[in-house]
Design an enzyme around this catalytic site. Structure first.
Site, PDB file in Angstrom:
ATOM      1  N   ARG A  45     -10.193   2.209   3.046  1.00 13.43           N
ATOM      2  CA  ARG A  45      -9.114   1.249   2.859  1.00 13.43           C
ATOM      3  C   ARG A  45      -8.845   0.504   4.169  1.00 13.43           C
ATOM      4  O   ARG A  45      -9.425   0.819   5.191  1.00 13.43           O
ATOM      5  CB  ARG A  45      -7.846   1.966   2.353  1.00 13.43           C
ATOM      6  CG  ARG A  45      -7.624   3.246   3.120  1.00 13.43           C
ATOM      7  CD  ARG A  45      -6.292   3.556   3.639  1.00 13.43           C
ATOM      8  NE  ARG A  45      -5.600   2.486   4.233  1.00 13.43           N
ATOM      9  CZ  ARG A  45      -5.622   2.199   5.537  1.00 13.43           C
ATOM     10  NH1 ARG A  45      -6.365   2.904   6.378  1.00 13.43           N
ATOM     11  NH2 ARG A  45      -4.911   1.214   6.016  1.00 13.43           N
ATOM     12  N   GLY A  46      -7.902  -0.482   4.075  1.00 13.31           N
ATOM     13  CA  GLY A  46      -7.642  -1.333   5.228  1.00 13.31           C
ATOM     14  C   GLY A  46      -8.548  -2.555   5.112  1.00 13.31           C
ATOM     15  O   GLY A  46      -9.758  -2.408   4.882  1.00 13.31           O
ATOM     16  N   ALA A  47      -7.956  -3.746   5.275  1.00 10.50           N
ATOM     17  CA  ALA A  47      -8.678  -4.970   4.915  1.00 10.50           C
ATOM     18  C   ALA A  47     -10.063  -5.114   5.576  1.00 10.50           C
ATOM     19  O   ALA A  47     -11.063  -5.318   4.867  1.00 10.50           O
ATOM     20  CB  ALA A  47      -7.796  -6.180   5.216  1.00 10.50           C
ATOM     21  N   ARG A  87     -10.749  -4.416  -5.473  1.00 10.30           N
ATOM     22  CA  ARG A  87      -9.376  -4.571  -4.967  1.00 10.30           C
ATOM     23  C   ARG A  87      -9.112  -6.067  -4.775  1.00 10.30           C
ATOM     24  O   ARG A  87      -9.895  -6.748  -4.104  1.00 10.30           O
ATOM     25  CB  ARG A  87      -9.154  -3.804  -3.649  1.00 10.30           C
ATOM     26  CG  ARG A  87      -9.083  -2.293  -3.861  1.00 10.30           C
ATOM     27  CD  ARG A  87      -8.465  -1.574  -2.673  1.00 10.30           C
ATOM     28  NE  ARG A  87      -7.015  -1.640  -2.681  1.00 10.30           N
ATOM     29  CZ  ARG A  87      -6.252  -1.219  -1.657  1.00 10.30           C
ATOM     30  NH1 ARG A  87      -6.817  -0.755  -0.564  1.00 10.30           N
ATOM     31  NH2 ARG A  87      -4.948  -1.296  -1.724  1.00 10.30           N
ATOM     32  N   GLN A 204       0.153   5.765   4.407  1.00  6.83           N
ATOM     33  CA  GLN A 204      -0.849   5.439   5.430  1.00  6.83           C
ATOM     34  C   GLN A 204      -0.249   5.513   6.839  1.00  6.83           C
ATOM     35  O   GLN A 204      -0.946   5.833   7.799  1.00  6.83           O
ATOM     36  CB  GLN A 204      -1.418   4.029   5.186  1.00  6.83           C
ATOM     37  CG  GLN A 204      -2.290   3.901   3.956  1.00  6.83           C
ATOM     38  CD  GLN A 204      -1.490   3.488   2.734  1.00  6.83           C
ATOM     39  OE1 GLN A 204      -0.310   3.791   2.610  1.00  6.83           O
ATOM     40  NE2 GLN A 204      -2.144   2.799   1.813  1.00  6.83           N
ATOM     41  N   ASP A 245      -3.611  -8.328   4.905  1.00  8.05           N
ATOM     42  CA  ASP A 245      -4.689  -8.295   3.908  1.00  8.05           C
ATOM     43  C   ASP A 245      -5.135  -9.692   3.520  1.00  8.05           C
ATOM     44  O   ASP A 245      -6.260  -9.893   3.089  1.00  8.05           O
ATOM     45  CB  ASP A 245      -4.252  -7.511   2.669  1.00  8.05           C
ATOM     46  CG  ASP A 245      -4.310  -6.030   2.963  1.00  8.05           C
ATOM     47  OD1 ASP A 245      -3.369  -5.514   3.595  1.00  8.05           O
ATOM     48  OD2 ASP A 245      -5.325  -5.394   2.624  1.00  8.05           O
ATOM     49  N   ASN A 255       0.698  -8.090   3.278  1.00  7.57           N
ATOM     50  CA  ASN A 255       0.382  -6.820   3.940  1.00  7.57           C
ATOM     51  C   ASN A 255       1.058  -5.705   3.140  1.00  7.57           C
ATOM     52  O   ASN A 255       1.792  -5.967   2.166  1.00  7.57           O
ATOM     53  CB  ASN A 255       0.840  -6.845   5.399  1.00  7.57           C
ATOM     54  CG  ASN A 255       0.309  -5.649   6.174  1.00  7.57           C
ATOM     55  OD1 ASN A 255      -0.887  -5.343   6.130  1.00  7.57           O
ATOM     56  ND2 ASN A 255       1.179  -4.936   6.861  1.00  7.57           N
ATOM     57  N   LYS A 256       0.831  -4.484   3.548  1.00  5.12           N
ATOM     58  CA  LYS A 256       1.356  -3.315   2.827  1.00  5.12           C
ATOM     59  C   LYS A 256       2.813  -3.492   2.434  1.00  5.12           C
ATOM     60  O   LYS A 256       3.621  -3.960   3.234  1.00  5.12           O
ATOM     61  CB  LYS A 256       1.174  -2.078   3.711  1.00  5.12           C
ATOM     62  CG  LYS A 256       1.647  -0.747   3.139  1.00  5.12           C
ATOM     63  CD  LYS A 256       1.054  -0.429   1.776  1.00  5.12           C
ATOM     64  CE  LYS A 256      -0.447  -0.445   1.751  1.00  5.12           C
ATOM     65  NZ  LYS A 256      -0.997  -0.558   0.366  1.00  5.12           N
TER      66      LYS A 256
HETATM   67  C1  LIG Z   1      -6.088  -3.885   9.641  1.00  7.09           C
HETATM   68  S1  LIG Z   1      -5.652  -3.284   8.166  1.00  7.09           S
HETATM   69  C2  LIG Z   1      -4.475  -4.436   7.553  1.00  7.09           C
HETATM   70  C3  LIG Z   1      -4.041  -4.102   6.218  1.00  7.09           C
HETATM   71  O1  LIG Z   1      -5.152  -3.938   5.398  1.00  7.09           O
HETATM   72  C4  LIG Z   1      -3.158  -2.848   6.209  1.00  7.09           C
HETATM   73  O2  LIG Z   1      -1.989  -3.109   6.917  1.00  7.09           O
HETATM   74  C5  LIG Z   1      -2.848  -2.514   4.797  1.00  7.09           C
HETATM   75  O3  LIG Z   1      -1.932  -3.026   4.219  1.00  7.09           O
HETATM   76  C6  LIG Z   1      -3.800  -1.600   4.137  1.00  7.09           C
HETATM   77  O4  LIG Z   1      -3.472  -1.327   2.821  1.00  7.09           O
HETATM   78  P1  LIG Z   1      -4.327  -0.268   2.021  1.00  7.09           P
HETATM   79  O5  LIG Z   1      -3.709  -0.287   0.657  1.00  7.09           O
HETATM   80  O6  LIG Z   1      -4.175   1.029   2.722  1.00  7.09           O
HETATM   81  O7  LIG Z   1      -5.744  -0.764   2.014  1.00  7.09           O
END
Ligand SMILES: CSC[C@@H](O)[C@@H](O)C(=O)COP(=O)(O)O
Length: 354
Positions: A45-47, A87, A204, A245, A255-256
């Site tokens: 996970r994470g963009a 996703r 997270q 994201d 973002n999250k």
């Molecule tokens: C550098 S990661 C940036 C975002 O992807 C991060 O803040 C986030 O929201 C991740 O969400 P996730 O659902 O854990 O993939």
């Protein structure tokens, strides 16, 4: 450094982030469907990491192809569509897929299937290498911007920084986006303490960011998502920095879930709030945040806490994975090319032209 993802001998290996910090479990697969499942379930996970994982997943898919060259175009089209459906919000996934589609489009007619696959392999690896390098560039630009914006505080003391979700090595391959900036700022003696909000429902911040900070020996404290306004009121936070994201052309940023509340609180308390994200997270094709597709996840993620039922199974739930922070609440968007402050429409457009 933590090896969140790697690809060798046609095998994808990743650290399954669902079990951290209690269990460090690496998974190896040559099966592209398993890799898609890992993206869907947030094992990876994470963009930026989603982008890298998507590229390698496409490589796993084409490695499994056994047809003729003439049969490849339809196979490739449905493979990419399957990966793209995993996703919806992180634009890095579509960026990675677009890169591989371009290699395909430019070489299919002239190359043998083996030569084409080799070029795609190289392109996937470059996406990975680029994301690692992006982290270092973002960190430098971010720290330089913080030194300017927070010079008045730095004259007398170090800074307390709020971050949300996880934007470190686990999310970006390199040192991180927002967490990369924080790491470098810490190394340069600017940081007193990191405040990491838990990031309900999958935690997270509480699980992953805390794990990375502990690993590096950076002082931190975890808070519930709803605590940030109170800490700002008490002067316990000097600035905020998070990842993204997807960033629209006007700076609106997905973002999250929970990010927007932190940003609005920071704005209210006159504290700078930054986004740190590679250029691969900017979606210049959409004018503003209303066009960003926001992932809605399974209601049981909220009704249960890691498998334990905490709400009635029939409780109606809205489980948006991301929110959109309007650009006006941001002090700046830190990218690998430069820090954009002020007019995002012209600043972000200029980045895409360089
Ligand atoms: C550098 S990661 C940036 C975002 O992807 C991060 O803040 C986030 O929201 C991740 O969400 P996730 O659902 O854990 O993939």
């Amino acid at each position: 450094m933590i090896d969140a993802i790697s690809f060798n001998d046609s095998t994808l290996r990743y650290l399954d982030q669902r079990y951290l910090p209690l269990r460090e479990e690496y998974v190896s697969t040559r099966n592209y469907e398993e890799a898609i499942e890992a993206i869907k379930t947030l094992a990876v996970r994470g963009a930026p990491l989603i982008g890298v994982a998507a590229a390698y997943t496409i490589i796993l898919g084409i490695n499994s192809f056994q047809g003729t060259k003439e049969e490849f175009p339809s196979f490739f089209k449905s493979l990419v569509a399957e990966v793209e459906a995993s996703r919806p919000t992180a634009v890095n996934l579509f960026f990675a897929a677009a890169r591989l589609k371009k290699v395909y489009a430019e070489n299919y007619e002239t190359d043998t299937i083996e030569a084409l696959f080799a070029k795609m392999n190289t392109a996937a690896r470059k996406i990975h290498d680029d994301e690692i390098a992006n982290c270092d560039a973002m960190s430098r630009h971010g720290v330089d911007q913080i030194k300017i914006d927070l010079a008045h505080i730095l004259k007398t003391r170090k800074l307390n920084v709020l971050t949300h979700c996880n934007t470190g090595t686990l999310a970006c391959c390199g040192t991180g986006s927002a967490l990369g900036v924080i790491r470098l700022a810490w190394q340069e003696g600017l940081i007193e303490r990191v405040i990491t909000s838990e990031s309900r429902p999958l935690l997270q911040g509480l699980r992953l960011t805390a794990w990375e900070l502990e690993h590096d020996g950076i002082p931190f404290v975890s808070i519930s998502d709803s605590s940030s306004a109170f800490l700002m009121q008490r002067g316990m936070i000097d600035f905020g920095i998070v990842g993204a994201d997807r960033i629209a052309a006007n700076g609106d940023t997905a973002n999250k879930i929970g990010t927007c509340a932190h940003a609005i609180s920071a704005y209210h308390h006159n504290l700078p709030f930054y986004i740190a994200a590679p250029v691969s997270t900017i979606d210049i094709t959409i004018p503003d945040g209303t066009h960003i597709p926001i992932e809605e996840r399974n209601a049981d993620e909220l009704r249960t806490i890691f498998g334990t039922q905490v709400a009635s199974p029939t409780t109606p739930v809205l489980n948006y994975a991301f929110d959109v922070t309007p650009g006006k609440y941001l002090r700046g968007i830190i990218t690998d090319k430069e820090a954009v402050v002020g007019n995002y429409i012209t600043g972000l457009a200029a980045l895409m032209e360089e």
